[in-house]
Write an enzyme that holds these catalytic residues in place. Sequence first.
Site, PDB file in Angstrom:
ATOM      1  N   ARG A 195       0.849  -1.183   0.000  1.00 43.30           N
ATOM      2  CA  ARG A 195       0.000   0.000   0.000  1.00 43.30           C
ATOM      3  C   ARG A 195       0.890   1.241   0.000  1.00 43.30           C
ATOM      4  O   ARG A 195       1.999   1.219   0.522  1.00 43.30           O
ATOM      5  CB  ARG A 195      -0.911   0.015   1.242  1.00 43.30           C
ATOM      6  N   TYR A 255      -1.102  -3.584  -7.053  1.00 40.34           N
ATOM      7  CA  TYR A 255      -0.963  -4.334  -5.803  1.00 40.34           C
ATOM      8  C   TYR A 255      -2.254  -4.359  -4.982  1.00 40.34           C
ATOM      9  O   TYR A 255      -3.005  -3.380  -4.945  1.00 40.34           O
ATOM     10  CB  TYR A 255       0.169  -3.728  -4.950  1.00 40.34           C
ATOM     11  N   LYS A 292      -9.561  -2.195   1.588  1.00 37.85           N
ATOM     12  CA  LYS A 292      -9.280  -1.052   2.457  1.00 37.85           C
ATOM     13  C   LYS A 292     -10.010   0.201   1.956  1.00 37.85           C
ATOM     14  O   LYS A 292     -10.492   1.006   2.754  1.00 37.85           O
ATOM     15  CB  LYS A 292      -7.779  -0.797   2.528  1.00 37.85           C
ATOM     16  N   HIS A 344     -11.433  -2.351  11.315  1.00 34.76           N
ATOM     17  CA  HIS A 344     -10.286  -3.206  10.982  1.00 34.76           C
ATOM     18  C   HIS A 344     -10.199  -4.307  12.033  1.00 34.76           C
ATOM     19  O   HIS A 344      -9.350  -4.283  12.911  1.00 34.76           O
ATOM     20  CB  HIS A 344      -9.022  -2.329  10.991  1.00 34.76           C
ATOM     21  N   SER A 374      -2.022  -3.637  11.647  1.00 33.67           N
ATOM     22  CA  SER A 374      -1.443  -4.578  10.684  1.00 33.67           C
ATOM     23  C   SER A 374      -0.224  -5.264  11.291  1.00 33.67           C
ATOM     24  O   SER A 374       0.558  -4.630  12.000  1.00 33.67           O
ATOM     25  CB  SER A 374      -1.028  -3.833   9.410  1.00 33.67           C
ATOM     26  N   CYS A 398      -0.086  -7.420  13.628  1.00 34.05           N
ATOM     27  CA  CYS A 398      -0.142  -7.639  15.072  1.00 34.05           C
ATOM     28  C   CYS A 398      -1.015  -8.838  15.440  1.00 34.05           C
ATOM     29  O   CYS A 398      -1.427  -8.974  16.592  1.00 34.05           O
ATOM     30  CB  CYS A 398      -0.619  -6.382  15.789  1.00 34.05           C
ATOM     31  N   ASP A 405      -9.962  -9.685   9.042  1.00 30.18           N
ATOM     32  CA  ASP A 405      -9.396  -8.362   8.752  1.00 30.18           C
ATOM     33  C   ASP A 405     -10.399  -7.215   8.888  1.00 30.18           C
ATOM     34  O   ASP A 405     -10.039  -6.151   9.358  1.00 30.18           O
ATOM     35  CB  ASP A 405      -8.807  -8.350   7.335  1.00 30.18           C
ATOM     36  N   ARG A 442       1.941 -12.271  -0.457  1.00 26.31           N
ATOM     37  CA  ARG A 442       0.567 -12.524   0.001  1.00 26.31           C
ATOM     38  C   ARG A 442      -0.032 -13.765  -0.608  1.00 26.31           C
ATOM     39  O   ARG A 442       0.387 -14.223  -1.664  1.00 26.31           O
ATOM     40  CB  ARG A 442      -0.314 -11.341  -0.442  1.00 26.31           C
TER      41      ARG A 442
HETATM   42  P1  GTP Z   1      -2.991  -7.397   8.479  1.00 24.33           P
HETATM   43  O1  GTP Z   1      -3.543  -8.598   7.797  1.00 24.33           O
HETATM   44  O2  GTP Z   1      -1.849  -6.756   7.741  1.00 24.33           O
HETATM   45  O3  GTP Z   1      -4.031  -6.385   8.863  1.00 24.33           O
HETATM   46  O4  GTP Z   1      -2.304  -7.875   9.866  1.00 24.33           O
HETATM   47  P2  GTP Z   1      -2.708  -9.002  10.919  1.00 24.33           P
HETATM   48  O5  GTP Z   1      -3.155  -8.321  12.173  1.00 24.33           O
HETATM   49  O6  GTP Z   1      -3.594 -10.036  10.350  1.00 24.33           O
HETATM   50  O7  GTP Z   1      -1.307  -9.602  11.227  1.00 24.33           O
HETATM   51  P3  GTP Z   1      -0.807 -11.096  11.185  1.00 24.33           P
HETATM   52  O8  GTP Z   1      -1.743 -12.067  11.850  1.00 24.33           O
HETATM   53  O9  GTP Z   1      -0.380 -11.402   9.799  1.00 24.33           O
HETATM   54  O10 GTP Z   1       0.462 -10.843  12.143  1.00 24.33           O
HETATM   55  C1  GTP Z   1       1.356 -11.791  12.246  1.00 24.33           C
HETATM   56  C2  GTP Z   1       2.500 -11.383  13.142  1.00 24.33           C
HETATM   57  O11 GTP Z   1       2.102 -11.382  14.505  1.00 24.33           O
HETATM   58  C3  GTP Z   1       3.560 -12.446  13.019  1.00 24.33           C
HETATM   59  O12 GTP Z   1       4.811 -11.838  13.193  1.00 24.33           O
HETATM   60  C4  GTP Z   1       3.235 -13.380  14.174  1.00 24.33           C
HETATM   61  O13 GTP Z   1       4.342 -14.122  14.566  1.00 24.33           O
HETATM   62  C5  GTP Z   1       2.802 -12.378  15.235  1.00 24.33           C
HETATM   63  N1  GTP Z   1       1.896 -12.973  16.227  1.00 24.33           N
HETATM   64  C6  GTP Z   1       0.595 -13.329  16.050  1.00 24.33           C
HETATM   65  N2  GTP Z   1       0.067 -13.804  17.202  1.00 24.33           N
HETATM   66  C7  GTP Z   1       1.046 -13.736  18.129  1.00 24.33           C
HETATM   67  C8  GTP Z   1       1.115 -14.046  19.527  1.00 24.33           C
HETATM   68  O14 GTP Z   1       0.157 -14.476  20.148  1.00 24.33           O
HETATM   69  N3  GTP Z   1       2.310 -13.816  20.160  1.00 24.33           N
HETATM   70  C9  GTP Z   1       3.403 -13.323  19.493  1.00 24.33           C
HETATM   71  N4  GTP Z   1       4.519 -13.134  20.185  1.00 24.33           N
HETATM   72  N5  GTP Z   1       3.375 -13.019  18.180  1.00 24.33           N
HETATM   73  C10 GTP Z   1       2.212 -13.208  17.513  1.00 24.33           C
HETATM   74 MN    MN Z   2      -4.321 -10.366   8.394  1.00 25.62          MN
HETATM   75 MN    MN Z   3      -5.460  -5.397   7.602  1.00 25.86          MN
END
Ligand code: GTP
Ligand code: MN
Ligand code: MN
Length: 611
Positions: free
Chosen positions: A86, A225, A234, A254, A277, A279, A302, A394
């Site tokens: 993005r 993209y 989004k 979100h 994102s 997290c 999402d 992705r």
């Molecule tokens: P978008 O799809 O971009 O909106 O983001 P998202 O919130 O779906 O993020 P995603 O689930 O792809 O985030 C993955 C990241 O978070 C990776 O680095 C994982 O290892 C980390 N992660 C997810 N759950 C946990 C957790 O419970 N503990 C820790 N330490 N890391 C976590």
């Molecule tokens: Mn996601």
């Molecule tokens: Mn997202």
Amino acid sequence: MSTTTLAPIAELVRESATTSNPEILQWVTEVAELTQPDAVYWCDGSQDEWNRITSEMVESGSLIPLNMNLRPGSFLARSNPSDVARVEDRTFICSENEADAGPTNNWVAPDAMRAELMPKFQGSMRGRTMYVVPFSMGPVGGAITQLGVEITDSPYAVLNMRIMTRMGQAALDGILPGGEWVRTVHSVGAPLEAGEADVEWPCNDLKYITHFPETLEVWSYGSGYGGNALLSKKCFALRIASVMGKNEGWLAEHMLLLKLTNTETGKDYHLSAAFPSACGKTNLAMLQPTIPGWKVETIGDDIAWLRPGTDGRLYAINPEAGFFGVAPGTGETTNPVAMDTLWGNTIFTNVALTDDGDVWWEGMTDSVPAHLTDWQGNSWTPESGRPAAHPNSRFTVPIQQTPTLSQDWFEHDGVPLDAILFGGRRATNVPLVAQSRSWNHGVFMGATISSEKTAAQEGTVGELRRDPFAMLPFCGYNMADYWGHWLEMGEQLGEQAPRIFQVNWFRKGDDGRFLWPGFGDNSRVIDWVIRSVEGEYEGRETPIGIVPADGQLNLSGIEEVADDLDEIFEIDPKSWLAEADMTEEFFAQFGDRLPAALNAELEGLRKRLGA
Ligand code: GTP
Ligand code: MN
Ligand code: MN
């Protein structure tokens, strides 16, 4: 029908049209006259159409078919190396008044943006096919559902839209003359002269992702993209929909969406969660509980749309029909459900290709293949010293392939919410879980979501990067007004409002390791959350919210974590007062548009901290 009086382009539109809705016909004609495509094609969403478009793209070299035995019906796309994410600095909210876009968005007046943008779209689809992609966000006819049309010159966008939305004739037929629908236009900005050969991933160095909230329009130029080209996501489902929600009394968020069933009582619950994102939304959406007593099912990963129902509760849908997830880091150990979902019918973008025609990315398997073709098409070995897959590579996959998919994803009018979680990535200060003292306090928690800046980013280490409601890049209007809308929603819902919690899976010890095991063990936090909603579990008051009382967080099987529990829940008044000062600074940019209730929450927090 007589077409003799129509200009050739208008004729192309009318001849191919699969609707008689005059508003759609007129709009499509106008866009076609502006962009001058060679052909116009109306998508019906059928399997035949998918087969035809994928074959054409394989033929032209824009898609690589994967090994049918390993990853049936799946394809790899490689983007231009400059078009991989993005583009927030090229994203604009074009509301009539600058103050309505607010201090956190790029703003350009609608007339000025149109004057700048329309010359770019002039002839931008020359030599290409213009696809008309009707889509529904949510079940067609549902109480929370909205309809839209994307016009695009990118067959890649068409294929992704077919996965990500309920795309096709039913959506088109659902748009009634005089009804509300969102108009979105996308061009890769790479017209072809007669006889000019196309490239694998056409795009333009100049990019515009523009939103016109007053007229429910999105115009996107120059990028192929995901977030810039799949305009349902989004652009519509968050930026435009947030404004529609403000005007019409609902919320576009979100958020992931989960169904939880207590296997002893059989009772169902629904929970949504907003994390910025990267997290962990997709991870939590596919949670595999490590404690007995709960069945967890996926509804969305999402985006969630929330709207009060006739019974006064807050109902939610996942408006999407697929996942557009980050590949790196997704593996059997971190997210086995996602890995199962990706068995086939998936479009991969910018991942690596194995020698036997499957995909690979960093974190997919423990062992690294000895040889790959990297995301740019170059030969790769572990010694290459660069990632094989792009960090933002992705997968696009139909949600119906998720083994943990809840039948509630199909619910016509959504599901009632019991709890909402807000979380960020906080190495310090924020405890594992805390319940808000009230709806308004919960809105304060959402408004102050943040992550610490690390050494990798510009700015002072330890400074907070704010991402209120995880919506900073996605709120289509003034963030202060958005908070006000949330506060009003709470008043309207009253006692029936979902309970709000703050969570943090990412707190670290002095030695730099995560204190909480996370992932499947987050089911222990969910367990406390739902039992607290039910009034079964006790909490303990702290200045920042209500945390589990001693022994109320289920740690059976991970008893070693008990040693860290004090640190996981530590609330240091001094650091929290410093954080309150940063919050005051952050709020200041909104001037007198900041709702008084949020200032009151800030002052309440300071008092409880002993200020
Ligand atoms: P978008 O799809 O971009 O909106 O983001 P998202 O919130 O779906 O993020 P995603 O689930 O792809 O985030 C993955 C990241 O978070 C990776 O680095 C994982 O290892 C980390 N992660 C997810 N759950 C946990 C957790 O419970 N503990 C820790 N330490 N890391 C976590
Ligand atoms: Mn996601
Ligand atoms: Mn997202």
